[in-house]
Scaffold this active site. Structure first.
Site, PDB file in Angstrom:
ATOM      1  N   CYS A 357      39.689 -14.913 -31.283  1.00 18.81           N
ATOM      2  CA  CYS A 357      40.586 -15.329 -29.537  1.00 18.81           C
ATOM      3  C   CYS A 357      41.794 -15.520 -28.721  1.00 18.81           C
ATOM      4  CB  CYS A 357      40.071 -16.759 -28.818  1.00 18.81           C
ATOM      5  SG  CYS A 357      38.810 -16.625 -28.556  1.00 18.81           S
TER       6      CYS A 357
HETATM    7  O1  KQY Z   1      38.011 -17.718 -25.565  1.00 19.16           O
HETATM    8  C1  KQY Z   1      38.983 -16.945 -25.356  1.00 19.16           C
HETATM    9  N1  KQY Z   1      39.187 -16.093 -25.769  1.00 19.16           N
HETATM   10  C2  KQY Z   1      38.702 -17.893 -24.711  1.00 19.16           C
HETATM   11  C3  KQY Z   1      38.873 -18.266 -23.716  1.00 19.16           C
HETATM   12  C4  KQY Z   1      39.448 -18.995 -22.818  1.00 19.16           C
HETATM   13  C5  KQY Z   1      39.830 -20.121 -22.412  1.00 19.16           C
HETATM   14  C6  KQY Z   1      40.092 -20.800 -21.358  1.00 19.16           C
HETATM   15  N2  KQY Z   1      39.970 -22.110 -21.334  1.00 19.16           N
END
Ligand code: KQY
Length: 366
Positions: A357
């Site tokens: 991510c």
């Molecule tokens: O897992 C992700 N792709 C991002 C998640 C965003 C979390 C913000 N608290």
């Protein structure tokens, strides 16, 4: 650089698999105190660790807000390019562009719409205006023309492609009413086909249990190792709520073929044991109206599937869990030509995601 109103499919561009060669990787610097505990200080150390690993294998760029520029520059080695770029949070996989290539080796970007995982309905932070601009800005930095897909809300972590005609996603995220509520499943699918230039979209019903920040992004649940072969987040514990999600996905994937008519080889990648936010961890996060709270006792969406595939390496999150070793072993077997680089990544998970991510690859083209 040009902003294109045509589509990659019309122009003969396709999104390559992450396992294809990269020209480099982007990461955004973590700092917001209502998501990262203690103003992001512990997370910054882990992001540096991830960036240092990537920089051993491919050009690495860290994007950072003005007020953290000097700190980031000082914490990162000279082999990492640090560029000031306004942002709201540090998930470039989701807020950044996706990239496509053509047969001549040209690279272009796709600038999707971004609404912080659900806009004013269920978005997890506010505002998100800087993040929505990142797609175009990163494409400019890369000197590539950009497809304007800003009318369509899409986070990069909600799709994976095999580079060979198939995209995989989850219904839980792409059909969530806070992304593209006016579009039917068929219309969403057609949009993906046009912009990723794929012939087939595979729809896993749901992502990992408690992946509530993202509405079940596929990048925590399932990934293409290569065309025709996937890893799937798994548990053998029938009493774990993850079990029915994994079984549901396994059954779905066992009964479909990809764009080239192949049946998929599915590798079960066991999740770590349930990981729970502690009182102390939660206490370090600012409580702010409009930001999803990180509550003590909440289970996090821990998964080894959230790894990053780079040139000659895999950056794999580990959790000091008995299943770490199993994950390392399986991935080493699946990627015999890549070094498995592990990072103790609980700190990233506390922010709501993991290594995949926080990274975004730029394909090499030719
Ligand atoms: O897992 C992700 N792709 C991002 C998640 C965003 C979390 C913000 N608290």
């Amino acid at each position: 650089m040009k902003r294109l109103k045509s589509t990659p499919r019309e122009d003969g561009f396709r999104m390559p698999g992450e396992f294809e060669k990269h020209a480099g990787t982007y990461i955004l610097w973590p700092q917001r105190p209502d998501n990262w505990r203690y103003g992001g200080k512990p997370a910054q150390k882990v992001f540096v660790e991830v960036a240092n690993i990537i920089a051993k294998y491919e050009p690495m760029t860290m994007l950072v807000n003005q007020d953290q520029y000097v700190n980031a520059r000082n914490m990162l080695g000279p082999n990492i390019r640090v560029v000031e770029m306004s942002n709201n949070d540090s998930w470039v996989r989701d807020s950044g562009p996706s990239f496509v290539v053509d047969d001549k080796g040209n690279v272009r970007g796709i600038d999707w719409g971004f609404n912080a995982y659900g806009g004013l309905v269920e978005g997890i932070y506010y505002p998100w205006d800087f993040d929505d601009l990142l797609g175009g800005k990163i494409c400019d930095l890369e000197w590539v023309d950009t497809y304007d897909a800003s009318e369509f809300i899409l986070e990069g972590g909600s799709i994976h492609v095999d580079g060979d005609g198939t995209c995989i996603t989850t219904e839980e995220c792409l059909l969530a009413p806070d992304r593209n509520p006016s579009m039917s499943k068929e219309e969403v699918e057609e949009y993906l086909k046009k912009y990723l230039n794929v012939e087939k979209v595979l729809w896993i019903p749901r992502g990992v249990y408690m992946d509530e920040d993202t509405n079940g992004h596929v990048d925590n649940m399932c990934n293409f190792v290569r065309p025709g072969e996937v890893v799937l987040a798994w548990t053998d514990d029938v009493n774990d709520p993850q079990y029915e999600r994994s079984v549901e996905a396994y059954e779905y994937l066992s009964n479909v073929t990809d764009a080239k008519g192949r049946k998929l080889i599915i590798h079960k990648l066991n999740c770590p044991s349930p990981l729970i936010i502690t009182e102390e961890e939660s206490g370090g996060v600012d409580s702010v109206e409009g930001t999803l709270p990180r509550k003590p006792g909440d289970r996090m969406a821990g998964s080894y599937v959230n790894y990053y595939t780079g040139n000659g390496f895999i950056a794999l999150p580990i959790f000091n869990d008995p299943n770490d070793e199993k994950a390392i072993k399986l991935l080493q077997e699946l990627y015999p030509d890549r070094k498995i680089e592990t990072v103790y990544a609980r700190e990233i998970l506390l922010g709501g995601g993991n290594i995949h991510c926080i990274t975004q690859q730029v394909p090499l083209g030719k």
